[in-house]
Scaffold this motif. Structure first.
Motif, PDB file in Angstrom:
ATOM      1  N   ARG A  70       0.827  -1.208   0.000  1.00 53.41           N
ATOM      2  CA  ARG A  70       0.000   0.000   0.000  1.00 53.41           C
ATOM      3  C   ARG A  70       0.857   1.252   0.000  1.00 53.41           C
ATOM      4  NH1 ARG A  70      -2.266   3.206   4.013  1.00 53.41           N
ATOM      5  NH2 ARG A  70      -1.460   1.881   5.693  1.00 53.41           N
ATOM      6  N   SER A  71       0.629   2.147  -0.958  1.00 55.60           N
ATOM      7  CA  SER A  71       1.347   3.407  -1.037  1.00 55.60           C
ATOM      8  C   SER A  71       0.727   4.411  -0.072  1.00 55.60           C
ATOM      9  CB  SER A  71       1.290   3.955  -2.465  1.00 55.60           C
ATOM     10  OG  SER A  71       1.970   5.196  -2.537  1.00 55.60           O
ATOM     11  N   ILE A  72       1.572   5.202   0.581  1.00 56.08           N
ATOM     12  CA  ILE A  72       1.111   6.163   1.571  1.00 56.08           C
ATOM     13  C   ILE A  72       1.569   7.559   1.161  1.00 56.08           C
ATOM     14  CG2 ILE A  72       1.221   6.852   3.999  1.00 56.08           C
ATOM     15  CD1 ILE A  72       1.847   3.937   4.674  1.00 56.08           C
ATOM     16  N   GLU A  73       0.629   8.478   1.054  1.00 62.91           N
ATOM     17  CA  GLU A  73       0.941   9.866   0.739  1.00 62.91           C
ATOM     18  C   GLU A  73       1.115  10.653   2.032  1.00 62.91           C
ATOM     19  OE1 GLU A  73       1.454  11.152  -2.262  1.00 62.91           O
ATOM     20  OE2 GLU A  73       1.107   9.199  -3.215  1.00 62.91           O
ATOM     21  N   LEU A  74       2.257  11.311   2.168  1.00 63.17           N
ATOM     22  CA  LEU A  74       2.556  12.076   3.380  1.00 63.17           C
ATOM     23  C   LEU A  74       2.822  13.531   3.039  1.00 63.17           C
ATOM     24  CD1 LEU A  74       5.059   9.667   5.209  1.00 63.17           C
ATOM     25  CD2 LEU A  74       2.597   9.870   5.596  1.00 63.17           C
TER      26      LEU A  74
ATOM     27  N   GLU B 131       5.115  15.315   7.803  1.00 58.50           N
ATOM     28  CA  GLU B 131       4.872  13.899   8.140  1.00 58.50           C
ATOM     29  C   GLU B 131       6.000  13.039   7.616  1.00 58.50           C
ATOM     30  OE1 GLU B 131      -0.021  14.250   7.886  1.00 58.50           O
ATOM     31  OE2 GLU B 131       1.137  13.342   6.253  1.00 58.50           O
ATOM     32  N   TYR B 132       6.448  13.332   6.407  1.00 56.35           N
ATOM     33  CA  TYR B 132       7.564  12.578   5.826  1.00 56.35           C
ATOM     34  C   TYR B 132       8.842  12.774   6.648  1.00 56.35           C
ATOM     35  CZ  TYR B 132      11.388  11.314   2.731  1.00 56.35           C
ATOM     36  OH  TYR B 132      12.535  10.761   2.229  1.00 56.35           O
ATOM     37  N   ASP B 133       9.164  14.014   6.990  1.00 56.16           N
ATOM     38  CA  ASP B 133      10.370  14.284   7.785  1.00 56.16           C
ATOM     39  C   ASP B 133      10.316  13.561   9.130  1.00 56.16           C
ATOM     40  OD1 ASP B 133      11.294  15.900   5.766  1.00 56.16           O
ATOM     41  OD2 ASP B 133      10.673  17.783   6.728  1.00 56.16           O
ATOM     42  N   LEU B 134       9.134  13.531   9.726  1.00 51.42           N
ATOM     43  CA  LEU B 134       8.960  12.862  11.009  1.00 51.42           C
ATOM     44  C   LEU B 134       9.174  11.356  10.872  1.00 51.42           C
ATOM     45  CD1 LEU B 134       8.177  13.141  13.990  1.00 51.42           C
ATOM     46  CD2 LEU B 134       5.770  13.064  13.301  1.00 51.42           C
ATOM     47  N   LEU B 135       8.582  10.768   9.844  1.00 50.42           N
ATOM     48  CA  LEU B 135       8.756   9.332   9.636  1.00 50.42           C
ATOM     49  C   LEU B 135      10.202   8.997   9.298  1.00 50.42           C
ATOM     50  CD1 LEU B 135       7.548   6.510   9.442  1.00 50.42           C
ATOM     51  CD2 LEU B 135       7.028   6.978   7.034  1.00 50.42           C
ATOM     52  N   LEU B 136      10.849   9.840   8.499  1.00 53.34           N
ATOM     53  CA  LEU B 136      12.243   9.607   8.150  1.00 53.34           C
ATOM     54  C   LEU B 136      13.122   9.563   9.395  1.00 53.34           C
ATOM     55  CD1 LEU B 136      14.444   9.321   5.967  1.00 53.34           C
ATOM     56  CD2 LEU B 136      14.549  11.822   5.890  1.00 53.34           C
TER      57      LEU B 136
ATOM     58  N   TYR C 220      -1.523  12.184  12.955  1.00 56.85           N
ATOM     59  CA  TYR C 220      -1.671  12.157  11.500  1.00 56.85           C
ATOM     60  C   TYR C 220      -0.912  10.953  10.917  1.00 56.85           C
ATOM     61  CZ  TYR C 220      -3.239  17.074  11.608  1.00 56.85           C
ATOM     62  OH  TYR C 220      -3.909  18.249  11.849  1.00 56.85           O
ATOM     63  N   LEU C 221       0.327  10.800  11.362  1.00 56.16           N
ATOM     64  CA  LEU C 221       1.193   9.749  10.821  1.00 56.16           C
ATOM     65  C   LEU C 221       0.641   8.364  11.146  1.00 56.16           C
ATOM     66  CD1 LEU C 221       3.763   9.550   9.180  1.00 56.16           C
ATOM     67  CD2 LEU C 221       5.092   9.684  11.299  1.00 56.16           C
ATOM     68  N   ARG C 222       0.206   8.183  12.381  1.00 53.60           N
ATOM     69  CA  ARG C 222      -0.372   6.889  12.760  1.00 53.60           C
ATOM     70  C   ARG C 222      -1.609   6.572  11.909  1.00 53.60           C
ATOM     71  NH1 ARG C 222      -0.025   7.663  19.313  1.00 53.60           N
ATOM     72  NH2 ARG C 222       1.987   6.626  19.655  1.00 53.60           N
ATOM     73  N   ASN C 223      -2.470   7.556  11.718  1.00 56.95           N
ATOM     74  CA  ASN C 223      -3.683   7.325  10.932  1.00 56.95           C
ATOM     75  C   ASN C 223      -3.351   6.842   9.530  1.00 56.95           C
ATOM     76  OD1 ASN C 223      -5.382   8.061  13.027  1.00 56.95           O
ATOM     77  ND2 ASN C 223      -5.562  10.199  12.357  1.00 56.95           N
ATOM     78  N   LYS C 224      -2.326   7.424   8.923  1.00 55.22           N
ATOM     79  CA  LYS C 224      -1.960   7.032   7.566  1.00 55.22           C
ATOM     80  C   LYS C 224      -1.248   5.680   7.532  1.00 55.22           C
ATOM     81  CE  LYS C 224      -1.872  11.686   5.640  1.00 55.22           C
ATOM     82  NZ  LYS C 224      -1.128  12.701   4.873  1.00 55.22           N
ATOM     83  N   LEU C 225      -0.393   5.441   8.518  1.00 57.73           N
ATOM     84  CA  LEU C 225       0.331   4.162   8.543  1.00 57.73           C
ATOM     85  C   LEU C 225      -0.585   2.998   8.886  1.00 57.73           C
ATOM     86  CD1 LEU C 225       3.681   5.134  10.363  1.00 57.73           C
ATOM     87  CD2 LEU C 225       3.248   4.950   7.915  1.00 57.73           C
ATOM     88  N   GLU C 226      -1.679   3.275   9.619  1.00 56.78           N
ATOM     89  CA  GLU C 226      -2.569   2.207  10.075  1.00 56.78           C
ATOM     90  C   GLU C 226      -3.912   2.212   9.340  1.00 56.78           C
ATOM     91  OE1 GLU C 226      -2.886   2.862  14.308  1.00 56.78           O
ATOM     92  OE2 GLU C 226      -0.707   3.151  14.492  1.00 56.78           O
TER      93      GLU C 226
END
Length: 224
Positions: free
Chosen positions: A148-152, A156-161, A198-204
């Motif tokens: 599954r592709s996730i748009e950040l 959000e991207y910097d945080l996940l990185l 936000y990040l959790r919602n998209k990852l889950e």
């Protein structure tokens, strides 16, 4: 304690006490082992970000510990010894040590060498980072959870990185603010909590298991 994890293997309690204090003050998470067998086991259990290893150890000498660590991984190793002997230095480097310090040494010099070794190992932007079923391509900025592709968003991207580059390490709020936003928002701001949400919602979003966990009173960690 957040930050890179350093394992110190040395049987001199004065040195381990001094190094634990200095490393903690510099922001490192520190584990101590007092003999070679204990140190090798501790390293294999958790694979720290860096090992500070004395040559003269009870149980198993530092050269043998270094050799065995090199068989199983590429963790940076700084070797310490009380012997100011060229043959010891050569033996340590031949076993795979990355750097060498002779006792007595200046703690500031050791910390500088720790920083230098850790900088060399920081992931390059082109590297694809993986954790569990999560993949982040730092070159294309593409994020996938399984298929599954996730748009950040950019933040959000910097945080996940940041999490992907420090898996299983507890990251404090102050450290995250500094690395992602570039300054300290102050203890009362909830902007980080909002972005974690936000990040959790998209990852889950596909009902996947949670990977970013809250450590009360400490910060957040990426772990299974």
């Amino acid at each position: 304690m957040s930050g890179p994890r350093v394992l110190v293997i040395d049987d001199d309690e004065k040195i381990t006490t001094s190094l634990r204090r200095a490393l903690a003050y510099a922001g490192y998470s520190t584990e101590i082992a007092h003999d070679g067998v204990e140190g090798l086991s501790a390293a294999r259990d958790s694979w720290p970000d860096l090992v500070i290893l004395d040559i003269l150890l009870p149980g198993m000498n530092g050269l043998e510990v270094c050799r065995r660590l090199r068989e199983g991984g590429d963790v940076p190793i700084i070797m310490l010894t009380a012997k100011d002997d060229i043959s010891d230095r050569v033996a340590g480097l031949d076993m795979g040590a990355d750097d060498y310090l002779v006792k007595p040494f200046a703690v500031d010099e050791l910390l500088a060498r720790v920083r230098a070794l850790l900088r060399r190992r920081e992931p390059k932007d082109q590297q694809v980072l993986r954790f569990a079923d999560l993949t982040l391509d730092a070159a294309s900025r593409e994020v996938m959870r399984g298929e599954r592709s996730i748009e950040l968003s950019a933040k959000e991207y910097d945080l996940l990185l940041l999490f992907m580059r420090h898996p299983r390490q507890v990251l404090t709020r102050d450290l995250i603010f500094e690395r992602v936003w570039g300054y300290d928002f102050g203890g009362e701001s909830n902007v980080l909590d909002v972005y974690i949400g936000y990040l959790r919602n998209k990852l889950e979003a596909g009902s996947e298991k949670r990977l970013i966990h809250t450590i009360r009173g400490a910060g957040y960690v990426l772990r299974e």
